[in-house]
Design an enzyme around this catalytic site. Sequence first.
Site: not given
Length: 336
Positions: A106, A196, A198, A200
């Site tokens: 990402e 990541d 998280d 997102d």
Amino acid sequence: MTGVVSVRVKEPQFEGQTKTKLGNTEMKSKVQVLINEEFPKWLSKNTKEGRAIVERCAVAAKARMSAKKARELTKRKSILETSGLPGKLADCQSRDPSECEIYLVEGDSAGGSAKTGRDRRIQAILPLRGKILNVERQRRNLVKVFQNNEIQTMIRALGAGVGNPPEDEDENEGSSDEGTFDTSKLRYSKIIIMTDADIDGAHIRTLMLTFLWRFMKPAITEGHVYIAQPPLYQLSKGRVSKYAYSDEERDMIVEQLKGDNPNTKIGVQRYKGLGEMNPEQLWNTTMNPESRTMLKVTVQDAKESDRMFEILMGEDVPDRRSFIETHAKEVTNLDI
């Protein structure tokens, strides 16, 4: 052919504003059973029409086969066929697919750290910008799917074509009509999604998995797809550093580092993204084959997986709302 089936439902739910398709999933199996029982009876009583239907199916099948052979012979370039590898791909040195792996990363920031910290001999890095297209909502618009830059980049990097076997498709939706994904041509034995830790990152990971499932399903069913597990925290005491992959592990490590002195100060860093790690940290925690933790993507029930992708990533809002309401109390980790 047009068939009419009378269906009575107490609370009908329709897909989209046009209301052209009934969305009550419980009716699908009932209608299928009815058709499977009654259509053969109709064919046996209407042999002339039945023969015409079979002949038309045979002609259509021959036409598809002829078109496919023509495409293979002329080597016609299309949006799926380009020369060379994508420029953003940092390829590995080895040409033995059995030992090679590719990280779908990402963003360029994390991609930079991964390129520096990797094992260049066997690890390739492909940074992807932002969130790729949600292909579940574009299964009837293949041109839009294959014109997406990030999707084109993945197809070219993996080198095994695109498209699921016809028997895996529902009314050929999700098939590229340009052949099928062939795992024997894969340039890497492991496709590792690294995003990541998280919300997102989880969404981007889901979008990637949706694309792989709808257009490169053999990569998943034959065990080539993995999910990297980067740490959430770095905990430090003096020169001692440890990593935690969950809140519970963080608390346990904090207690270990404090030992008999509860007033000892422990440095706690929460990684908001892969880009916050330097190359050495990323290698030690997430990319080193000797110490990393990865999740292998497996499929227990292909039909159930199809249904879940359709519910969670598709356009059927009532079905998704019903799923959320049903399973809301099972949520253990909610990022708001």
